[in-house]
Design an enzyme around this catalytic site. Structure first.
Site, PDB file in Angstrom:
ATOM      1  N   TYR A  27      47.594  11.586 -13.139  1.00  0.00           N
ATOM      2  CA  TYR A  27      48.378  10.681 -14.323  1.00  0.00           C
ATOM      3  C   TYR A  27      49.459  10.505 -13.640  1.00  0.00           C
ATOM      4  O   TYR A  27      50.207  11.080 -12.809  1.00  0.00           O
ATOM      5  CB  TYR A  27      48.554  12.071 -15.455  1.00  0.00           C
ATOM      6  CG  TYR A  27      49.609  11.238 -16.703  1.00  0.00           C
ATOM      7  CD1 TYR A  27      49.282  10.200 -17.426  1.00  0.00           C
ATOM      8  CD2 TYR A  27      50.803  12.030 -16.862  1.00  0.00           C
ATOM      9  CE1 TYR A  27      50.004   9.711 -18.373  1.00  0.00           C
ATOM     10  CE2 TYR A  27      51.483  11.373 -17.939  1.00  0.00           C
ATOM     11  CZ  TYR A  27      50.980  10.206 -18.453  1.00  0.00           C
ATOM     12  OH  TYR A  27      51.895   9.729 -19.566  1.00  0.00           O
TER      13      TYR A  27
ATOM     14  N   ASN B 221      41.196  -8.275 -14.957  1.00  0.00           N
ATOM     15  CA  ASN B 221      41.130  -8.993 -16.099  1.00  0.00           C
ATOM     16  C   ASN B 221      40.479 -10.107 -15.734  1.00  0.00           C
ATOM     17  O   ASN B 221      41.260 -11.226 -15.365  1.00  0.00           O
ATOM     18  CB  ASN B 221      42.273  -9.176 -16.834  1.00  0.00           C
ATOM     19  CG  ASN B 221      42.650  -7.573 -17.426  1.00  0.00           C
ATOM     20  OD1 ASN B 221      41.887  -6.596 -17.490  1.00  0.00           O
ATOM     21  ND2 ASN B 221      44.223  -7.540 -17.452  1.00  0.00           N
TER      22      ASN B 221
ATOM     23  N   ARG C 206      40.067 -13.265 -17.041  1.00  0.00           N
ATOM     24  CA  ARG C 206      40.266 -14.065 -18.123  1.00  0.00           C
ATOM     25  C   ARG C 206      41.578 -14.667 -18.058  1.00  0.00           C
ATOM     26  O   ARG C 206      42.577 -14.324 -17.485  1.00  0.00           O
ATOM     27  CB  ARG C 206      39.992 -13.590 -19.724  1.00  0.00           C
ATOM     28  CG  ARG C 206      41.182 -12.373 -19.729  1.00  0.00           C
ATOM     29  CD  ARG C 206      41.517 -11.788 -21.006  1.00  0.00           C
ATOM     30  NE  ARG C 206      42.518 -10.895 -20.974  1.00  0.00           N
ATOM     31  CZ  ARG C 206      42.617  -9.761 -20.973  1.00  0.00           C
ATOM     32  NH1 ARG C 206      41.519  -9.008 -20.492  1.00  0.00           N
ATOM     33  NH2 ARG C 206      43.684  -9.020 -20.960  1.00  0.00           N
TER      34      ARG C 206
HETATM   35  C1  MV4 Z   1      47.153   5.032 -16.485  1.00  0.00           C
HETATM   36  C2  MV4 Z   1      48.591   5.570 -16.862  1.00  0.00           C
HETATM   37  C3  MV4 Z   1      48.888   6.747 -16.310  1.00  0.00           C
HETATM   38  N1  MV4 Z   1      48.240   7.326 -15.266  1.00  0.00           N
HETATM   39  N2  MV4 Z   1      46.425   5.814 -15.570  1.00  0.00           N
HETATM   40  C4  MV4 Z   1      46.530   2.017 -19.849  1.00  0.00           C
HETATM   41  C5  MV4 Z   1      45.800   0.561 -19.844  1.00  0.00           C
HETATM   42  C6  MV4 Z   1      44.943   0.787 -18.504  1.00  0.00           C
HETATM   43  N3  MV4 Z   1      44.694  -0.369 -17.807  1.00  0.00           N
HETATM   44  C7  MV4 Z   1      45.529   1.755 -17.829  1.00  0.00           C
HETATM   45  N4  MV4 Z   1      46.500   2.537 -18.524  1.00  0.00           N
HETATM   46  C8  MV4 Z   1      47.130   3.710 -17.992  1.00  0.00           C
HETATM   47  N5  MV4 Z   1      46.534   4.293 -16.987  1.00  0.00           N
HETATM   48  C9  MV4 Z   1      46.854   6.838 -14.826  1.00  0.00           C
HETATM   49  N6  MV4 Z   1      46.321   7.593 -13.976  1.00  0.00           N
HETATM   50  C10 MV4 Z   1      49.053   4.870 -18.063  1.00  0.00           C
HETATM   51  C11 MV4 Z   1      48.424   3.905 -18.719  1.00  0.00           C
HETATM   52  C12 MV4 Z   1      48.987   3.439 -19.841  1.00  0.00           C
HETATM   53  C13 MV4 Z   1      49.729   2.102 -19.719  1.00  0.00           C
HETATM   54  C14 MV4 Z   1      49.365   1.484 -18.701  1.00  0.00           C
HETATM   55  C15 MV4 Z   1      50.092  -0.034 -18.676  1.00  0.00           C
HETATM   56  C16 MV4 Z   1      50.262  -0.432 -19.831  1.00  0.00           C
HETATM   57  C17 MV4 Z   1      50.845   0.240 -20.586  1.00  0.00           C
HETATM   58  C18 MV4 Z   1      50.107   1.861 -20.862  1.00  0.00           C
HETATM   59  C19 MV4 Z   1      50.374   2.374 -21.859  1.00  0.00           C
HETATM   60  C20 MV4 Z   1      49.883   3.739 -21.889  1.00  0.00           C
HETATM   61  C21 MV4 Z   1      49.137   4.164 -20.687  1.00  0.00           C
END
Ligand code: MV4
Length: 444
Positions: free
Chosen positions: A202, A290, A292
């Protein structure tokens, strides 16, 4: 070049694509649902065909109706826009089999990038940084605990077929793993028809920074720099900008080269976006690709001067592009605000008739929209009303210009989030560029 293109979408992006086609001398065919008879994309296109009732599954998502419309109307190519069928590999494949050019990457690429485990493996293979992960799908809760202990809590459980933030579970402790694992698996089966999940370290309070790439069928791949997209709520972005206040020329080059390496490794064609998380130490990690055109593409167009939609169509028609990395320059600063039909405080969608409308304008102000005074906003589709895009020399000047543009925006009949956007433009953290993916939840 194509003679006629079908636009398999609605709203502002359908209008945007029609404009690009018209500049290229291509005839346009709109499709619409029964709820969209009076929509601007229908009025703008050279022809329009009704493809079903208001519910998207009966119209904009109805592959059979779309394909038969293309056959009957003799369209050689189809632009899917974003959302609806834009990332549906089965639809792209159906177009390929019917001899209709899908304006986007091949169905094989869409399928490949739809699987996040495969995508991560491909990224790692070409030394694009990824967050520490399980290196493979996780089969059992015992395995999940072992891997999480090795990586260190907290970890995220992600669905292989997920994406855009759907199907993620944050796990803080070993005790919580078993139930989270089964929940993630069940949800993945219900939402995506595929229960495959994996584990990832995370990353706390990252920024969302993405790189726009464009590739042709002759092996040319360029990147158009980054977009900062951290200001979002429930994975719906509301403000995007380019360049990112967190990215300097050196980091841009590293991220851009990483995105181009990945695109080249998979033989990517057409426009695409490589999504990264950027942590507090300015380390970047690949998230997903992505395949697109994205909602926020205009900010990149403003700072590079490149019409991305026209490039998409030209590449689909001729297999070649004239863009070369050495000729691409980013200049100035651009910000986009998404004006949504929703309550600015509760975010509850608002539908109804627009009874008064004044749109902003002036130098450096662009409005991408399909609304007009007297039009009706249907509750059947997403709530994006307009994108206000500004361009100025500096970020500071762009924020000033956006505040002015939002102040000029006047609409009666439904609620919009404009008051929220105005407030954000005055926020000191926003002005200082101190933003991350939790900015909006702290703000509201
Ligand atoms: C994560 C993260 C934190 N740690 N992965 C959400 C969209 C997807 N493309 C990946 N995402 C996330 N992955 C790890 N290992 C937090 C997110 C995330 C997030 C990422 C981009 C934009 C907004 C977000 C909102 C919540 C969580």
């Amino acid at each position: 070049m194509f003679n006629k293109v079908l636009i398999a979408n609605r709203g502002e992006i359908a209008v945007r694509i029609i404009r690009a086609c018209r500049e290229l001398g291509i005839k346009t065919l709109a499709v619409y649902s029964e709820a969209d008879k009076e929509s601007l994309h229908v009025k703008f296109a050279d022809g329009a065909i009704c493809i079903g009732s208001a519910r998207a599954v009966d119209s904009y998502l109805n592959m059979i109706n779309l394909i038969s419309t293309m056959e009957v109307a003799d369209a050689e190519a189809m632009h899917p826009g974003y959302g609806f069928l834009a990332e549906n590999a089965a639809f792209a494949e159906a177009c390929e089999k019917c001899g209709i050019k899908f304006i986007g990457p091949s169905s094989a690429i869409i399928k490949l990038m739809g699987n996040k485990v495969q995508a991560k493996k491909l990224a790692e293979g070409v030394k694009v940084p990824v967050l520490q992960w399980s290196n493979a799908p996780i089969e059992t809760e015992t395995e999940a605990v072992e891997v999480a202990k090795k990586i260190g809590f907290p970890v995220l459980l992600k669905a292989s077929s997920g994406g855009g933030g759907r199907g993620m579970k944050l796990v803080h402790t070993q005790a919580a793993m078993a139930s989270s694992f089964h929940m993630a698996r069940r949800e993945a089966i219900t939402s995506f028809g595929d229960g495959e999940v994996f584990i990832e370290k995370y990353c706390e309070l990252p920024r969302h920074v993405e790189i726009q790439i464009i590739a042709d069928d002759a092996g040319n791949v360029v990147h158009l720099g980054e977009r900062e997209c951290s200001i979002q709520r429930r994975h719906q972005k509301i403000i995007e900008e380019s360049p990112s206040p967190a990215v300097d020329a050196k980091l841009r080059q590293k991220m851009g080269e990483a995105a181009v390496r990945l695109a080249k490794a998979i033989g990517y064609t057409n426009a695409g976006t490589v999504e990264f998380l950027l942590d507090k130490d300015k380390k970047f990690y690949f998230m997903e690709m992505n395949p697109r055109i994205q909602v926020e593409h205009p900010v990149t167009e403003m700072v590079t001067g490149i019409d991305i939609v026209k490039e998409q169509i030209k590449i689909a028609a001729t297999k070649k592009m004239r863009l070369r990395q050495r000729n691409i320059k980013m200049e100035g600063h651009s910000i986009e605000c998404r004006v949504n039909a929703e309550d600015p405080v509760t975010f509850v969608p608002s539908a109804g008739k627009i009874t008064e409308l004044v749109l902003p304008g002036g130098p450096g102000v662009r409005v991408d929209t399909a609304i007009y005074c007297g039009c009706t906003i249907s509750p059947h589709y997403d709530s994006l009303l307009a994108k206000i895009i500004v361009y100025a020399d500096t970020r500071e000047a762009a924020i000033t210009k956006m505040s002015m543009a939002l102040g000029e925006f006047h609409l009666k009949g439904i609620k919009t989030n404009v008051p929220l956007l105005i407030k954000i433009m005055k926020n000191h953290d926003f002005i200082a560029g101190k933003i991350d993916i939790d900015f909006l939840s702290r703000f509201t």
